[in-house]
Design an enzyme around this catalytic site. Structure first.
Site, PDB file in Angstrom:
ATOM      1  N   LYS A   1      67.650  27.406  66.844  1.00  0.00           N
ATOM      2  CA  LYS A   1      67.331  26.969  68.272  1.00  0.00           C
ATOM      3  C   LYS A   1      68.694  26.916  68.752  1.00  0.00           C
ATOM      4  CE  LYS A   1      64.738  23.608  70.695  1.00  0.00           C
ATOM      5  NZ  LYS A   1      63.838  22.207  70.613  1.00  0.00           N
TER       6      LYS A   1
ATOM      7  N   CYS B   1      60.729  26.515  71.782  1.00  0.00           N
ATOM      8  CA  CYS B   1      60.306  25.543  72.638  1.00  0.00           C
ATOM      9  C   CYS B   1      61.440  25.132  73.940  1.00  0.00           C
ATOM     10  CB  CYS B   1      60.542  24.140  71.813  1.00  0.00           C
ATOM     11  SG  CYS B   1      59.620  22.889  72.659  1.00  0.00           S
TER      12      CYS B   1
ATOM     13  N   GLU C   1      56.414  25.104  66.644  1.00  0.00           N
ATOM     14  CA  GLU C   1      57.814  24.323  66.097  1.00  0.00           C
ATOM     15  C   GLU C   1      57.378  23.429  65.137  1.00  0.00           C
ATOM     16  OE1 GLU C   1      61.609  22.714  68.600  1.00  0.00           O
ATOM     17  OE2 GLU C   1      59.540  22.288  69.276  1.00  0.00           O
TER      18      GLU C   1
END
Length: 274
Positions: free
Chosen positions: A112, A153, A41
């Protein structure tokens, strides 16, 4: 398929980050004959400054980073997942993954969904939602005939996303991350293994390592690849490095046949049915 996770200590110097990660990718492809390389990331820039993170953003497609990784994938003839970087869309910024094919073509883009807002044990606050918009779309992509689900994440803490990716046929789920040292020490491995076991899928998780902002923040590292039985089949040392595993889909299909979790999942169907 031979899949590689790259572990990197990124800074706020975008140009230096791209140059050094390209060297790691080239080594991985040359040494391990990788089919699919996945980066962590925030591969272009990481800092606690929202202003600097926004300044690193660029439109996808277009911009230096997009062209750089597209060209690298084409030159090396490898499928390349950039991990994530800041995407500029009008006035909005997203934490976005890009997947490029062997000819440098864009295969998929994922923004995300779950943003990291937390107070760490030392009292410091991280609030991704203050400067990054939330994505909305659940994304799977076919890479060399393999169905790959995309997450980033903090998404790791939300199993419903992983269930949705598996419902869409994911055989592999990638989770590029910059897990903090504090949360990583307690939760990184157990969450990754849980998601692999629940979905009976491979999970590939490259994480940032080391510190940034002059040591103010530390990331956990421990990048790994986990098989559908929840076993770690490849892992990096805790420095800038890469690790590669050959994925065995015959083995995966045997696990799913012996224990058909997908057909046994009753509550998810009950909630959908209302």
């Amino acid at each position: 398929m031979r899949i590689t996770v790259i572990q990197k200590n990124v800074s706020d110097d975008k140009g230096a980050n791209l140059k050094s990660v390209a060297e790691l990718i080239e080594r991985a492809v040359e040494q391990d004959r990788s089919d699919f390389v996945i980066l962590p990331e925030m591969i272009a820039c990481i800092t606690g400054s929202p202003v600097s993170m926004r300044e690193s953003a660029e439109p996808f497609p277009g911009g230096e980073l997009f062209d750089f990784f597209s060209g690298l994938a084409k030159r090396l003839k490898v499928n390349l997942h950039i991990g994530s970087a800041m995407e500029l869309d009008g006035e909005k910024v997203y934490n976005t993954s890009l997947v490029f094919g062997r000819e440098g073509d864009l295969l998929a883009k994922y923004r995300k969904i779950h943003r990291f807002d937390a107070v760490l044990a030392d009292g410091s606050e991280l609030k991704e939602s203050a400067h990054v918009e939330a994505g909305k779309d659940i994304v799977c992509v076919d890479v060399d005939g393999v169905r790959v689900g995309l997450a980033i994440c903090y998404d790791l803490r939300f199993p419903e996303l992983f269930h949705a990716l598996c419902e869409d046929g994911a055989e592999v789920i990638v989770v590029p991350a910059a897990f903090t040292f504090q949360t990583g020490a307690d939760h990184w491995e157990v969450l990754l293994r849980a998601r692999a076991i629940e979905g009976q899928c491979y999970v590939a998780a490259p994480c940032q390592v080391g510190s940034f902002d002059k040591g103010k923040y530390m990331t956990w590292g421990h990048s790994m690849i986990i098989d559908p039985w929840g076993q770690i089949v490849a892992q990096t040392p805790n420095t800038e490095a890469f690790a590669t595993a050959r994925l065995d889909f015959t083995y995966q299909h045997a696990i799913r046949k012996r224990m058909p979790l997908k057909s046994h999942r009753l509550l998810a169907r009950r909630f959908v049915a209302g």
